[in-house]
Design a protein around this motif. Structure first.
Motif, mmCIF file in Angstrom:
data_model
loop_
_atom_site.group_PDB
_atom_site.id
_atom_site.type_symbol
_atom_site.label_atom_id
_atom_site.label_comp_id
_atom_site.label_asym_id
_atom_site.label_seq_id
_atom_site.Cartn_x
_atom_site.Cartn_y
_atom_site.Cartn_z
ATOM 1 N N ARG A 1 27.634 -1.487 -71.796
ATOM 2 C CA ARG A 1 28.283 -1.568 -70.475
ATOM 3 C C ARG A 1 29.674 -0.956 -70.456
ATOM 4 N NH1 ARG A 1 27.821 -7.575 -70.093
ATOM 5 N NH2 ARG A 1 29.522 -7.366 -68.608
ATOM 6 N N LEU A 2 30.194 -0.538 -71.623
ATOM 7 C CA LEU A 2 31.537 0.020 -71.677
ATOM 8 C C LEU A 2 31.561 1.465 -71.186
ATOM 9 C CD1 LEU A 2 32.666 -1.336 -75.158
ATOM 10 C CD2 LEU A 2 33.433 -2.130 -72.907
ATOM 11 N N ASN A 3 32.575 1.780 -70.402
ATOM 12 C CA ASN A 3 32.787 3.138 -69.906
ATOM 13 C C ASN A 3 33.785 3.814 -70.848
ATOM 14 O OD1 ASN A 3 33.052 5.461 -68.435
ATOM 15 N ND2 ASN A 3 34.221 4.520 -66.781
ATOM 16 N N LEU A 4 33.258 4.603 -71.772
ATOM 17 C CA LEU A 4 34.076 5.193 -72.835
ATOM 18 C C LEU A 4 33.988 6.711 -72.816
ATOM 19 C CD1 LEU A 4 32.918 2.826 -75.716
ATOM 20 C CD2 LEU A 4 35.145 2.788 -74.551
ATOM 21 N N PRO A 5 35.055 7.376 -73.270
ATOM 22 C CA PRO A 5 34.957 8.820 -73.453
ATOM 23 C C PRO A 5 33.838 9.145 -74.450
ATOM 24 C CG PRO A 5 37.241 8.113 -73.615
ATOM 25 C CD PRO A 5 36.389 6.865 -73.600
ATOM 26 N N ARG A 6 33.208 10.269 -74.260
ATOM 27 C CA ARG A 6 32.078 10.679 -75.106
ATOM 28 C C ARG A 6 32.434 10.638 -76.595
ATOM 29 N NH1 ARG A 6 30.488 15.731 -72.823
ATOM 30 N NH2 ARG A 6 29.503 14.411 -71.289
ATOM 31 N N GLY A 7 33.639 11.086 -76.950
ATOM 32 C CA GLY A 7 34.039 11.107 -78.352
ATOM 33 C C GLY A 7 34.165 9.722 -78.953
ATOM 34 N N VAL A 8 34.658 8.772 -78.168
ATOM 35 C CA VAL A 8 34.790 7.383 -78.653
ATOM 36 C C VAL A 8 33.408 6.806 -78.909
ATOM 37 C CG1 VAL A 8 35.579 5.053 -78.080
ATOM 38 C CG2 VAL A 8 37.020 7.034 -77.520
ATOM 39 N N ARG A 9 32.519 6.956 -77.943
ATOM 40 C CA ARG A 9 31.160 6.415 -78.101
ATOM 41 C C ARG A 9 30.463 7.068 -79.296
ATOM 42 N NH1 ARG A 9 28.295 3.115 -75.277
ATOM 43 N NH2 ARG A 9 29.662 3.213 -73.470
ATOM 44 N N ALA A 10 30.561 8.368 -79.424
ATOM 45 C CA ALA A 10 29.889 9.079 -80.521
ATOM 46 C C ALA A 10 30.418 8.636 -81.884
ATOM 47 C CB ALA A 10 30.062 10.587 -80.349
ATOM 48 N N ALA A 11 31.731 8.480 -82.005
ATOM 49 C CA ALA A 11 32.316 8.082 -83.292
ATOM 50 C C ALA A 11 31.864 6.684 -83.692
ATOM 51 C CB ALA A 11 33.843 8.146 -83.211
ATOM 52 N N TRP A 12 31.902 5.753 -82.754
ATOM 53 C CA TRP A 12 31.502 4.380 -83.074
ATOM 54 C C TRP A 12 30.012 4.280 -83.368
ATOM 55 C CZ3 TRP A 12 34.038 -0.276 -83.743
ATOM 56 C CH2 TRP A 12 35.430 -0.202 -83.654
ATOM 57 N N GLU A 13 29.185 4.978 -82.605
ATOM 58 C CA GLU A 13 27.742 4.909 -82.833
ATOM 59 C C GLU A 13 27.338 5.619 -84.124
ATOM 60 O OE1 GLU A 13 25.883 6.220 -79.200
ATOM 61 O OE2 GLU A 13 26.345 4.310 -78.201
ATOM 62 N N ALA A 14 28.078 6.644 -84.514
ATOM 63 C CA ALA A 14 27.788 7.311 -85.781
ATOM 64 C C ALA A 14 28.070 6.380 -86.961
ATOM 65 C CB ALA A 14 28.611 8.594 -85.910
ATOM 66 N N ARG A 15 29.092 5.561 -86.835
ATOM 67 C CA ARG A 15 29.475 4.648 -87.914
ATOM 68 C C ARG A 15 28.678 3.339 -87.870
ATOM 69 N NH1 ARG A 15 33.183 4.495 -92.343
ATOM 70 N NH2 ARG A 15 33.113 2.330 -92.970
ATOM 71 N N HIS A 16 28.349 2.873 -86.684
ATOM 72 C CA HIS A 16 27.689 1.560 -86.494
ATOM 73 C C HIS A 16 26.405 1.747 -85.709
ATOM 74 C CE1 HIS A 16 31.334 -0.242 -88.017
ATOM 75 N NE2 HIS A 16 32.034 0.430 -87.129
ATOM 76 N N ARG A 17 25.347 2.040 -86.421
ATOM 77 C CA ARG A 17 24.040 2.301 -85.789
ATOM 78 C C ARG A 17 23.557 1.126 -84.942
ATOM 79 N NH1 ARG A 17 23.580 7.586 -85.664
ATOM 80 N NH2 ARG A 17 23.837 8.515 -87.713
ATOM 81 N N ALA A 18 23.993 -0.090 -85.276
ATOM 82 C CA ALA A 18 23.574 -1.269 -84.516
ATOM 83 C C ALA A 18 23.998 -1.186 -83.056
ATOM 84 C CB ALA A 18 24.139 -2.543 -85.151
ATOM 85 N N LEU A 19 25.040 -0.424 -82.767
ATOM 86 C CA LEU A 19 25.516 -0.304 -81.386
ATOM 87 C C LEU A 19 24.569 0.531 -80.518
ATOM 88 C CD1 LEU A 19 29.344 0.241 -81.980
ATOM 89 C CD2 LEU A 19 28.172 -1.871 -81.289
ATOM 90 N N THR A 20 23.729 1.330 -81.123
ATOM 91 C CA THR A 20 22.824 2.192 -80.346
ATOM 92 C C THR A 20 21.561 1.480 -79.922
ATOM 93 O OG1 THR A 20 21.734 3.092 -82.312
ATOM 94 C CG2 THR A 20 23.682 4.264 -81.496
ATOM 95 N N ARG A 21 21.349 0.275 -80.404
ATOM 96 C CA ARG A 21 20.117 -0.459 -80.069
ATOM 97 C C ARG A 21 20.253 -1.179 -78.751
ATOM 98 N NH1 ARG A 21 20.353 -2.572 -85.822
ATOM 99 N NH2 ARG A 21 19.685 -0.737 -86.923
#
Length: 106
Positions: free
Chosen positions: A86-106
């Motif tokens: 539900r977070l409205n994040l810049p593309r780079g922020v979302r990509a960096a966090w999801e690359a490091r924490h795969r659990a966030l993509t589920r």
């Protein structure tokens, strides 16, 4: 050898990502006042029991943090995982966090 991908929160500002969601031990409930460095507009007080204010605070911290300690002291790992989609994040922020924490993509 390839260089690691650097994601940007905005121009010239690399995204800071915690090594583990478990190290994010910030508050879960109640009022939180962000330091001026993370949020410069009044009011700087966010009520984490109000869903919209929680999202707004998390978005700002994720976008503006320049030190992992800022993430650790203001974000709560299980809460971040719960609200991530539900977070409205810049593309780079979302990509960096999801690359490091795969659990966030589920």
């Amino acid at each position: 050898m390839t260089s690691p991908v650097v994601h940007l929160a905005r121009p010239h500002r690399p995204v800071v990502v915690a090594g583990s969601l478990h190290e994010l031990t910030g508050p879960e409930h109640g009022p939180v006042e962000l330091p001026l460095r993370l949020w410069w507009g009044p009011p700087r007080l966010f009520d984490l029991d109000d869903g919209d204010e929680l999202l707004w605070m998390y978005e700002n911290v994720l976008r503006e943090a320049v030190r992992v300690e800022e993430l650790r002291s203001h974000l709560h790992g299980p809460t971040l995982a719960r609200v991530w989609s539900r977070l409205n994040l810049p593309r780079g922020v979302r990509a960096a966090w999801e690359a490091r924490h795969r659990a966030l993509t589920r």
